[in-house]
Motif scaffolding. Structure first.
Motif, short mmCIF file in Angstrom:
data_model
loop_
_atom_site.label_atom_id
_atom_site.label_comp_id
_atom_site.label_asym_id
_atom_site.label_seq_id
_atom_site.Cartn_x
_atom_site.Cartn_y
_atom_site.Cartn_z
N UNK A 116 8.52 6.75 3.76
CA UNK A 116 9.37 7.68 3.63
C UNK A 116 9.48 8.81 4.82
N UNK A 117 8.99 8.27 5.81
CA UNK A 117 8.68 8.97 7.17
C UNK A 117 10.13 9.05 7.88
N UNK A 118 10.33 10.03 8.46
CA UNK A 118 11.51 10.20 9.24
C UNK A 118 11.48 9.51 10.73
N UNK A 119 12.29 8.64 11.02
CA UNK A 119 12.02 7.78 12.18
C UNK A 119 12.87 8.18 13.46
N UNK A 120 12.18 8.33 14.55
CA UNK A 120 12.81 8.53 15.83
C UNK A 120 12.68 7.04 16.50
N UNK A 164 0.77 -0.95 0.09
CA UNK A 164 -0.16 0.09 -0.06
C UNK A 164 0.93 1.11 -0.23
N UNK A 165 0.52 2.17 -0.88
CA UNK A 165 1.44 3.38 -0.88
C UNK A 165 0.60 4.48 -0.18
N UNK A 166 1.52 5.01 0.78
CA UNK A 166 0.63 6.17 1.57
C UNK A 166 1.91 6.97 2.02
N UNK A 167 2.03 7.94 1.12
CA UNK A 167 3.34 8.86 1.32
C UNK A 167 3.14 9.52 2.65
N UNK A 168 4.20 9.31 3.54
CA UNK A 168 4.74 9.82 4.57
C UNK A 168 5.86 10.56 4.31
N UNK A 169 6.44 11.01 3.37
CA UNK A 169 7.60 11.80 3.33
C UNK A 169 7.72 12.79 3.87
N UNK A 170 8.76 12.85 4.90
CA UNK A 170 9.19 14.00 5.84
C UNK A 170 8.27 14.13 7.14
N UNK A 171 7.25 13.05 7.29
CA UNK A 171 6.75 13.39 8.47
C UNK A 171 7.45 12.34 9.79
N UNK A 172 7.63 13.05 10.80
CA UNK A 172 8.27 12.41 11.82
C UNK A 172 7.68 11.43 12.57
N UNK A 173 7.82 10.36 12.80
CA UNK A 173 7.41 9.28 13.64
C UNK A 173 8.17 8.76 14.60
N UNK A 174 7.79 8.89 16.06
CA UNK A 174 8.48 8.36 16.79
C UNK A 174 7.75 6.90 17.44
N UNK A 175 8.52 5.92 17.30
CA UNK A 175 8.03 4.78 17.70
C UNK A 175 8.75 4.21 19.12
N UNK A 176 8.13 4.15 20.34
CA UNK A 176 8.61 3.78 21.36
C UNK A 176 8.96 2.22 21.31
N UNK A 177 10.16 1.99 21.92
CA UNK A 177 10.45 0.43 21.98
C UNK A 177 10.45 -0.14 20.63
N UNK A 178 11.41 0.65 19.67
CA UNK A 178 11.48 0.30 18.26
C UNK A 178 12.68 -0.29 17.87
N UNK A 214 13.49 8.76 5.38
CA UNK A 214 13.94 9.93 4.59
C UNK A 214 15.17 10.36 6.01
N UNK A 215 15.10 10.15 7.13
CA UNK A 215 16.14 10.32 8.11
C UNK A 215 15.70 9.49 9.25
N UNK A 216 16.85 9.21 9.97
CA UNK A 216 16.61 8.24 11.11
C UNK A 216 17.58 8.75 12.44
N UNK A 217 16.95 8.78 13.62
CA UNK A 217 17.66 9.08 14.68
C UNK A 217 17.19 8.41 16.05
N UNK A 218 18.15 8.22 16.81
CA UNK A 218 17.94 7.48 18.20
C UNK A 218 17.66 8.43 19.18
N UNK A 219 16.68 8.14 19.90
CA UNK A 219 16.44 9.03 20.97
C UNK A 219 16.36 8.00 22.41
N UNK A 220 16.74 8.63 23.46
CA UNK A 220 16.86 7.94 24.71
C UNK A 220 15.70 8.33 25.67
#
Length: 268
Positions: free
Chosen positions: A31-35, A1-15, A58-64
């Motif tokens: 295409x989401x930016x993944x926290x 399924x195509x659901x363009x989330x390009x640039x959206x920031x998504x935080x997934x806890x316990x990921x 589109x980008x990835x970072x890790x957060x504590x």
């Protein structure tokens, strides 16, 4: 399924593993930016980051952030917001321990309630007002069939998941009027998985396997068939696919729901 989330920031806890990793990967594929977030060492963070990059994030970072600590949760949300506006919050972090009421300790109760319920409350209360200002936001709480029905020896887990379902309904009502069809609105929903192939259920599988001389597959088959009419476990990617759909603008009127992925467990 195509659901363009390009640039959206998504935080997934316990990921960094299990359902959380799969949900983050599914969002990354759009295409989401993944926290990323979780209890992880350097190698696990690097591995999860690679999975996101290869999926197309589109980008990835890790957060504590310790999900037992409200101050740490506030700092976590602030840190993500400093990276960019938080559009999608997936409360997936959770812990589990099977124990009878007779043998339940106060420490076990407090820890499971703190991570599985209070942690989600604190992420939501910090994230939702800013989502409302922008007219778009998605909160997806990974509850459980145990937010809809009970099982023995799981009092703190069941209490937390029932609480999470109720909390999500309240939040959905408070934010249902926000935004528009065009902006996507702000929605709050629960996904309620049944038996899913993750490390969380491994102790229960192995406990059953003891009856079969340590045969893991036999133990797993007995565990699943007892409650789940399909007799099949779900793959974590199936939870990810539903999360992606819930993030789509077309889902602007889907809020306050608790959607089982349970092979008919809660239909009985």
């Amino acid at each position: 399924m195509k659901n363009d989330l390009n640039g959206r920031i998504a935080l997934v806890t316990g990921s960094v593993q299990g359902i959380g990793l799969a949900v983050a990967q599914s969002l990354a594929e759009q295409g989401a930016r993944i926290a990323l977030h979780g209890l992880a060492d350097v190698a696990q963070i690097a591995q999860a980051t690679t999975v996101m990059q290869e999926a197309g994030a589109s980008d990835v970072r890790f957060f504590e952030g310790d999900m037992r600590d409200p101050d740490a949760i506030e700092a976590l949300i602030d840190a993500v917001d400093a990276w960019g506006p938080l559009d999608i919050l997936v409360n997936n972090a959770g812990i589990q321990k099977t124990v009878s009421l007779k043998d339940l300790t106060r420490d076990t109760w407090d820890a499971i309630i703190a991570v599985n319920l209070s942690g989600a409350l604190h992420t939501m209360r910090h994230a939702l007002p800013k989502m409302a200002e922008r007219g778009y936001g998605r909160v997806i709480n990974i509850a459980s069939v145990h937010g809809l029905v009970a099982s023995k020896d799981k009092a703190p887990y069941v209490a937390a998941k029932f609480g999470l379902v109720g909390l999500s309904k309240v939040a959905a009502l408070e934010y249902a009027h926000v935004g528009s069809k065009e902006s996507g609105g702000v929605t709050v929903n629960c996904i309620c998985p049944g038996w899913t192939d993750t490390p969380l259920i491994e102790p229960q599988i192995m406990a059953r396997a003891e009856k079969y001389g340590g045969d893991r597959e036999a133990g797993k088959a007995e565990l699943v068939a007892e409650k789940q009419p399909s007799t099949r476990t779900a793959d974590p990617s199936e939870i990810g696919a539903l999360a992606v759909w819930l993030c789509a603008p077309i889902a602007h009127n889907v809020t306050g729901t608790s959607i089982p992925i349970d092979g008919g467990w809660t239909a009985q």
